[in-house]
Design a protein around this motif. Structure first.
Motif, PDB file in Angstrom:
ATOM      1  N   THR A  59      -6.006  10.708   9.991  1.00  0.00           N
ATOM      2  CA  THR A  59      -4.727  10.553  10.908  1.00  0.00           C
ATOM      3  C   THR A  59      -3.701   9.649  10.163  1.00  0.00           C
ATOM      4  O   THR A  59      -2.680   9.560  10.704  1.00  0.00           O
ATOM      5  CB  THR A  59      -5.253   9.943  12.025  1.00  0.00           C
ATOM      6  OG1 THR A  59      -5.883   8.674  11.777  1.00  0.00           O
ATOM      7  CG2 THR A  59      -6.209  10.776  12.716  1.00  0.00           C
ATOM      8  N   VAL A  60      -4.012   9.037   9.224  1.00  0.00           N
ATOM      9  CA  VAL A  60      -2.983   8.137   8.231  1.00  0.00           C
ATOM     10  C   VAL A  60      -1.974   9.110   7.697  1.00  0.00           C
ATOM     11  O   VAL A  60      -1.982  10.063   7.219  1.00  0.00           O
ATOM     12  CB  VAL A  60      -3.722   7.518   7.322  1.00  0.00           C
ATOM     13  CG1 VAL A  60      -2.866   6.731   6.461  1.00  0.00           C
ATOM     14  CG2 VAL A  60      -4.989   6.819   7.836  1.00  0.00           C
ATOM     15  N   SER A  61      -0.572   8.638   7.915  1.00  0.00           N
ATOM     16  CA  SER A  61       0.419   9.359   7.345  1.00  0.00           C
ATOM     17  C   SER A  61       0.258   9.541   5.805  1.00  0.00           C
ATOM     18  O   SER A  61      -0.162   8.591   5.301  1.00  0.00           O
ATOM     19  CB  SER A  61       1.691   8.576   7.934  1.00  0.00           C
ATOM     20  OG  SER A  61       2.123   7.422   7.252  1.00  0.00           O
ATOM     21  N   GLU A  71       1.803   4.504  -0.104  1.00  0.00           N
ATOM     22  CA  GLU A  71       2.141   2.843   0.072  1.00  0.00           C
ATOM     23  C   GLU A  71       0.844   2.359  -0.425  1.00  0.00           C
ATOM     24  O   GLU A  71       1.137   1.326  -1.448  1.00  0.00           O
ATOM     25  CB  GLU A  71       2.397   2.501   1.510  1.00  0.00           C
ATOM     26  CG  GLU A  71       4.003   2.758   1.848  1.00  0.00           C
ATOM     27  CD  GLU A  71       4.080   2.327   3.166  1.00  0.00           C
ATOM     28  OE1 GLU A  71       3.151   1.690   3.983  1.00  0.00           O
ATOM     29  OE2 GLU A  71       5.150   2.722   4.017  1.00  0.00           O
ATOM     30  N   ILE A  72      -0.396   2.611  -0.016  1.00  0.00           N
ATOM     31  CA  ILE A  72      -1.486   2.018  -0.570  1.00  0.00           C
ATOM     32  C   ILE A  72      -1.718   2.270  -1.852  1.00  0.00           C
ATOM     33  O   ILE A  72      -2.096   1.421  -2.591  1.00  0.00           O
ATOM     34  CB  ILE A  72      -2.729   2.504   0.479  1.00  0.00           C
ATOM     35  CG1 ILE A  72      -2.705   2.276   1.803  1.00  0.00           C
ATOM     36  CG2 ILE A  72      -3.859   2.157  -0.099  1.00  0.00           C
ATOM     37  CD1 ILE A  72      -3.788   2.770   2.710  1.00  0.00           C
ATOM     38  N   ALA A  73      -1.403   3.462  -2.492  1.00  0.00           N
ATOM     39  CA  ALA A  73      -1.797   3.874  -3.795  1.00  0.00           C
ATOM     40  C   ALA A  73      -0.567   2.938  -4.835  1.00  0.00           C
ATOM     41  O   ALA A  73      -0.921   2.426  -5.777  1.00  0.00           O
ATOM     42  CB  ALA A  73      -1.289   5.132  -4.202  1.00  0.00           C
ATOM     43  N   LEU A  74       0.619   2.932  -4.291  1.00  0.00           N
ATOM     44  CA  LEU A  74       1.577   2.167  -5.029  1.00  0.00           C
ATOM     45  C   LEU A  74       1.187   0.493  -5.256  1.00  0.00           C
ATOM     46  O   LEU A  74       1.080  -0.012  -6.082  1.00  0.00           O
ATOM     47  CB  LEU A  74       3.031   2.131  -4.404  1.00  0.00           C
ATOM     48  CG  LEU A  74       3.701   3.425  -4.492  1.00  0.00           C
ATOM     49  CD1 LEU A  74       4.952   3.586  -3.836  1.00  0.00           C
ATOM     50  CD2 LEU A  74       4.046   3.572  -6.063  1.00  0.00           C
ATOM     51  N   LYS A  75       0.533   0.181  -3.885  1.00  0.00           N
ATOM     52  CA  LYS A  75       0.210  -1.237  -3.661  1.00  0.00           C
ATOM     53  C   LYS A  75      -1.100  -1.559  -5.060  1.00  0.00           C
ATOM     54  O   LYS A  75      -1.135  -2.574  -5.478  1.00  0.00           O
ATOM     55  CB  LYS A  75      -0.419  -1.792  -2.425  1.00  0.00           C
ATOM     56  CG  LYS A  75      -0.814  -3.127  -2.321  1.00  0.00           C
ATOM     57  CD  LYS A  75      -1.297  -3.432  -0.803  1.00  0.00           C
ATOM     58  CE  LYS A  75      -1.665  -4.746  -0.544  1.00  0.00           C
ATOM     59  NZ  LYS A  75      -2.119  -5.096   0.824  1.00  0.00           N
ATOM     60  N   GLU A  79     -10.980   7.800  -0.236  1.00  0.00           N
ATOM     61  CA  GLU A  79     -11.824   6.455   0.397  1.00  0.00           C
ATOM     62  C   GLU A  79     -11.540   6.350   1.776  1.00  0.00           C
ATOM     63  O   GLU A  79     -12.468   5.900   2.570  1.00  0.00           O
ATOM     64  CB  GLU A  79     -10.681   5.073  -0.234  1.00  0.00           C
ATOM     65  CG  GLU A  79     -11.187   5.022  -1.909  1.00  0.00           C
ATOM     66  CD  GLU A  79     -12.736   4.554  -2.141  1.00  0.00           C
ATOM     67  OE1 GLU A  79     -13.589   5.260  -1.903  1.00  0.00           O
ATOM     68  OE2 GLU A  79     -12.811   3.340  -2.208  1.00  0.00           O
ATOM     69  N   ILE A  80     -10.357   6.871   2.400  1.00  0.00           N
ATOM     70  CA  ILE A  80     -10.163   6.850   3.840  1.00  0.00           C
ATOM     71  C   ILE A  80     -11.312   7.891   4.539  1.00  0.00           C
ATOM     72  O   ILE A  80     -11.846   7.879   5.541  1.00  0.00           O
ATOM     73  CB  ILE A  80      -8.874   7.063   4.259  1.00  0.00           C
ATOM     74  CG1 ILE A  80      -7.966   5.881   3.805  1.00  0.00           C
ATOM     75  CG2 ILE A  80      -8.813   7.267   5.583  1.00  0.00           C
ATOM     76  CD1 ILE A  80      -6.456   6.299   3.845  1.00  0.00           C
ATOM     77  N   LEU A  81     -11.257   9.047   3.717  1.00  0.00           N
ATOM     78  CA  LEU A  81     -12.075  10.010   4.106  1.00  0.00           C
ATOM     79  C   LEU A  81     -13.753   9.485   4.240  1.00  0.00           C
ATOM     80  O   LEU A  81     -14.251  10.024   5.459  1.00  0.00           O
ATOM     81  CB  LEU A  81     -12.222  11.490   3.528  1.00  0.00           C
ATOM     82  CG  LEU A  81     -10.986  12.436   3.937  1.00  0.00           C
ATOM     83  CD1 LEU A  81     -10.998  13.625   3.082  1.00  0.00           C
ATOM     84  CD2 LEU A  81     -10.829  12.760   5.078  1.00  0.00           C
ATOM     85  N   VAL A 103     -10.574   1.596   5.558  1.00  0.00           N
ATOM     86  CA  VAL A 103     -10.122   1.417   6.983  1.00  0.00           C
ATOM     87  C   VAL A 103      -8.776   1.160   7.017  1.00  0.00           C
ATOM     88  O   VAL A 103      -8.509  -0.079   6.756  1.00  0.00           O
ATOM     89  CB  VAL A 103     -11.196   0.984   7.942  1.00  0.00           C
ATOM     90  CG1 VAL A 103     -10.830   1.041   9.266  1.00  0.00           C
ATOM     91  CG2 VAL A 103     -12.538   1.214   7.831  1.00  0.00           C
ATOM     92  N   VAL A 104      -7.889   1.924   7.574  1.00  0.00           N
ATOM     93  CA  VAL A 104      -6.558   1.609   7.969  1.00  0.00           C
ATOM     94  C   VAL A 104      -6.292   1.002   9.572  1.00  0.00           C
ATOM     95  O   VAL A 104      -6.584   2.122  10.230  1.00  0.00           O
ATOM     96  CB  VAL A 104      -5.715   2.792   7.508  1.00  0.00           C
ATOM     97  CG1 VAL A 104      -4.327   2.311   7.689  1.00  0.00           C
ATOM     98  CG2 VAL A 104      -5.778   2.932   5.974  1.00  0.00           C
TER      99      VAL A 104
END
Length: 261
Positions: free
Chosen positions: A13-15, A21-25, A247-249, A254-255
């Motif tokens: 459900t994460v956009s 953004e998480i990857a860039l961080k 990682e989210i799947l 957890v976001v």
């Protein structure tokens, strides 16, 4: 009836914007070390072009005769690179997956991990073989079912890295389970990089279009590697976003509802 012990399947459900953004961080301050690892992966694959130069076979006489009758000059068919990629794609794909997972979780860049798949050659090659056959069979129906199948099994190497106890077939099946309900999101995520990939390919497209560079043999392979470097940067970003996706799947990341990991 399904067992209560059946793993829960998560629907992302994460956009896509948040994934990137998480990857860039994660890449912030580490673009070059991760680029080097991605480049090594790219260079290992590129050896297929060198092998194609030295390992070729002449087409059958019947085909040569038919081609000559139509005014076509037949050329030798390269096969070295095809065999090479068939043997190494499983191990090196696993190596890139375990490198990315290790980096994302620990911020440590260990380029030796890129070769880990060769120590587990039987399993990683079998994952490549099983998923490749499934994708090929689905592709017989049409291109789109083949793309869906490729996405469906795209997490198999990550799963193999996290679960060394799983068999190759279990890794492929677990990837299929994880991607249930998430295929469209993955495709949209990939398409979000299309503009960058086209931009990175512009130098090669323009040089080929105007026939500015005319090389053969090893020099052509080297040229192809150098001109492809911008695409390696884009692929680094894409692969890191794919790692975040995994990682989210799997629930490892957890976001929160506010978007904060």
């Amino acid at each position: 009836m399904e067992s209560n012990n059946q793993p829960v399947n998560r629907v992302l459900t994460v956009s896509i914007k948040k994934l990137k953004e998480i990857a860039l961080k994660a890449l912030k301050g580490n673009w070059m070390p991760v680029f080097v690892a991605t480049l090594i992966f790219y260079l290992i694959r590129s050896c297929s072009g060198i092998l194609d130069i030295y390992f070729t076979m002449d087409p059958p006489k019947e085909i040569v005769t038919m081609a000559m009758e139509r005014g076509i000059n037949p050329v030798p068919v390269p096969f070295g690179g095809t065999i090479y990629e068939f043997l190494i794609m499983g191990p090196v794909s696993f190596g890139l997956a375990i490198f990315l997972l290790t980096f994302f979780r620990t911020k440590k860049c260990d380029n030796t991990l890129l070769l880990d798949g060769f120590a587990r050659f039987g399993k990683t090659f079998t994952i490549f073989l099983i998923s490749g056959i499934k994708v090929a069979l689905w592709s017989l129906l049409f291109i789109f079912p083949g793309i869906i199948a490729a996405v469906r099994y795209s997490m198999a190497y990550y799963i193999a890295a996290d679960h060394p106890e799983y068999s190759a077939n279990q890794c492929v099946n677990e990837s299929k389970r994880l991607m249930t309900g998430n295929i469209s999101v993955f495709i949209l995520m990939f398409l979000s990089f299309l503009g960058w990939l086209i931009l990175a390919s512009l130098p090669e497209i323009l040089l080929d279009r105007f026939d500015i560079v005319n090389l053969t043999g090893i020099s052509e392979v080297i040229y192809g590697i150098v001109i492809g470097i911008p695409a390696v940067f884009v692929n680094e970003y894409l692969q890191m976003t794919k790692t975040v996706f995994y990682e989210i799947l799997t629930g490892n990341l957890v976001v929160m509802s506010g978007g904060r990991p």
